[in-house]
Design an enzyme around this catalytic site. Structure first.
Site, short mmCIF file in Angstrom:
data_model
loop_
_atom_site.label_atom_id
_atom_site.label_comp_id
_atom_site.label_asym_id
_atom_site.label_seq_id
_atom_site.Cartn_x
_atom_site.Cartn_y
_atom_site.Cartn_z
N LEU A 1 51.39 45.90 -38.11
CA LEU A 1 51.67 45.83 -36.75
C LEU A 1 53.20 45.92 -36.22
O LEU A 1 53.43 46.28 -35.18
CB LEU A 1 51.41 44.09 -36.43
CG LEU A 1 50.06 43.78 -36.53
CD1 LEU A 1 49.82 42.27 -36.17
CD2 LEU A 1 48.92 44.74 -35.70
N GLY A 2 54.07 45.72 -36.94
CA GLY A 2 55.54 45.82 -36.50
C GLY A 2 56.30 45.65 -37.82
O GLY A 2 56.20 45.03 -38.95
N GLY B 1 60.70 44.67 -38.73
CA GLY B 1 62.27 44.43 -38.46
C GLY B 1 63.03 44.79 -39.46
O GLY B 1 62.60 45.27 -40.67
N THR B 2 64.32 44.31 -39.58
CA THR B 2 65.30 44.65 -40.51
C THR B 2 64.95 44.00 -41.88
O THR B 2 64.98 44.53 -42.84
CB THR B 2 66.60 44.15 -40.15
OG1 THR B 2 66.87 44.70 -39.02
CG2 THR B 2 67.59 44.56 -41.30
N TYR B 3 64.39 42.54 -41.77
CA TYR B 3 63.91 41.95 -42.96
C TYR B 3 62.52 41.64 -43.10
O TYR B 3 62.27 40.87 -44.11
CB TYR B 3 65.06 40.78 -43.09
CG TYR B 3 66.39 40.95 -43.22
CD1 TYR B 3 66.94 41.33 -44.41
CD2 TYR B 3 67.38 40.62 -41.96
CE1 TYR B 3 68.20 41.62 -44.35
CE2 TYR B 3 68.79 40.92 -41.95
CZ TYR B 3 69.32 41.33 -43.35
OH TYR B 3 70.70 41.54 -43.27
N ALA B 4 61.72 42.08 -42.27
CA ALA B 4 60.43 41.58 -42.30
C ALA B 4 59.49 42.71 -41.83
O ALA B 4 59.90 43.54 -40.72
CB ALA B 4 60.31 40.20 -41.55
N LYS C 1 55.64 39.40 -43.90
CA LYS C 1 56.30 39.67 -45.39
C LYS C 1 57.93 39.87 -45.19
O LYS C 1 58.39 40.65 -44.36
CB LYS C 1 55.72 41.12 -45.97
CG LYS C 1 56.33 41.23 -47.41
CD LYS C 1 55.86 42.49 -48.06
CE LYS C 1 56.46 43.70 -47.26
NZ LYS C 1 55.94 45.08 -48.00
N ASP D 1 64.82 30.39 -29.37
CA ASP D 1 64.57 31.88 -29.00
C ASP D 1 63.20 32.14 -28.15
O ASP D 1 62.37 32.92 -28.39
CB ASP D 1 64.26 32.76 -30.41
CG ASP D 1 64.46 34.02 -30.10
OD1 ASP D 1 64.78 34.77 -29.03
OD2 ASP D 1 63.62 34.79 -30.82
#
Length: 337
Positions: free
Chosen positions: A25-26, A28-31, A49, A141
């Site tokens: 689905l998407g 990021g830098t670490y996930a 993950k 956030d």
């Protein structure tokens, strides 16, 4: 290997086999977030993950905080952590899957909001946040795309990658952390965005953000916020007059304007709490909040292009992926609200 270690390994393997990853689905830098499937219940899940192999010092503190926060929280208006398992050098968080978020609803121009709808979304947000604060957890956030919506219209707080525990509000904390009042400022901005159908107080840098806030709300004074000038890296700004919310939020009644003003109060010690907000006359006066089952939903009649579908999935994935798990900030040149 000890018997206990073998048992833990077996449990981890059984947990991993229970879930299948179907598509990404998407990222990021670490996930990376996947749409998954629970083979036991036949339900969709989201699998986040966390790529621990990229971290030099082992498990990132943000991942620990997220798991701890989600394990400590149990409320209808907070996303549920269903399972956790490890695979190679990755930690996998299995989270309930919700198909849309409040940002997508706000931006869907086919939807028409009424006061009772906004009141319902705000009430669910505050109920979830009050549970977090009762559990001594700051979210830190809150924004529309971190407020997920179930198929029945239930709103749930999500993405606890920046969450942290807090204790006695009188104890010193970093300027980036503050207290639970920081979440209430965010809720005030969400409230304003729901009424305006566009982001409120957008800024593209720390200084620009403050200038935008001061132009909209007026520059804070020492009288209303005596401790302001003692904040770390405090700097003087141009003086702007105090805002008149009624001029911008022309459709809002006096109760809505009063609640908004109490949420966007500069002095965090005087800002309304989630518990106090839930008891505000805005929620008890007519009209009553719309039941979540009857709230506006994303139109199923809209035919999306593949690019639009990808964008929608990317936006949803942002509610699960914390693309900047390293939260070590640079020197602060801002007031923290």
């Amino acid at each position: 290997m000890s018997h206990q270690a073998l048992l833990a390994e077996d449990i981890n393997l059984l947990t991993e086999k229970r879930y299948t990853k179907e598509k990404k689905l998407g990222e990021g830098t670490y996930a990376v977030v996947y749409l998954g499937h629970d083979t036991k219940t036949n339900l969709k899940v989201a699998i986040k993950k966390i790529k621990l192999g990229n971290m030099k010092n082992g498990l990132d503190i943000s991942a620990i905080r997220e798991v701890k926060a989600l394990k400590d929280l149990d409320h209808p208006n907070v996303i549920k952590l269903l399972d956790v398992y490890s695979h190679k050098k990755n930690l996998n968080l299995v989270i309930e899957y919700l198909e849309t978020d409040l940002e997508l609803i706000i931006k869907d121009k086919n939807l028409v909001f009424i006061t009772a709808d906004i009141k319902s979304w705000m009430f669910m947000t505050l109920k979830g946040l009050h549970h977090c604060h009762q559990s001594w957890i700051l979210h830190r956030d809150l924004k529309p795309n971190n407020l997920l919506i179930s198929t029945t219209g239930q709103l749930k707080l999500a993405d606890f990658g920046l969450a942290r525990d807090f204790g006695d509000a009188s104890l010193p904390m970093t300027s980036e952390t503050v207290t639970s009042s920081i979440d209430m400022w965010a809720v005030g901005c969400i409230f304003a965005e729901l009424m305006l159908r566009t982001p409120y107080l957008p800024g593209d840098s720390d200084v620009d953000q403050l200038q935008t806030i001061f132009r909209a709300l007026g520059t804070p004074t020492d009288e209303e916020w005596p401790e302001m000038s003692k904040l770390p890296n405090f700097i003087e700004f141009n003086k702007f007059p105090k805002a008149n919310f009624a001029e911008l939020f022309t459709a809002a009644d006096s109760y809505a304007l009063d609640l908004l003003a109490k949420m966007l109060t500069y002095n965090p010690n005087k800002r309304i709490s989630a518990q106090e907000a839930l008891a505000h006359p805005y929620f008890s006066n007519f009209p009553r909040p719309t039941s979540h089952e009857k709230l506006p939903k994303i139109s199923k009649l809209i035919v999306e292009t593949e690019a639009q579908q990808d964008e929608r999935k990317r936006k949803l994935a942002q509610a699960f992926v914390n693309s900047s798990l390293d939260e070590s900030p640079g020197p602060a040149k801002k007031l923290v609200f």
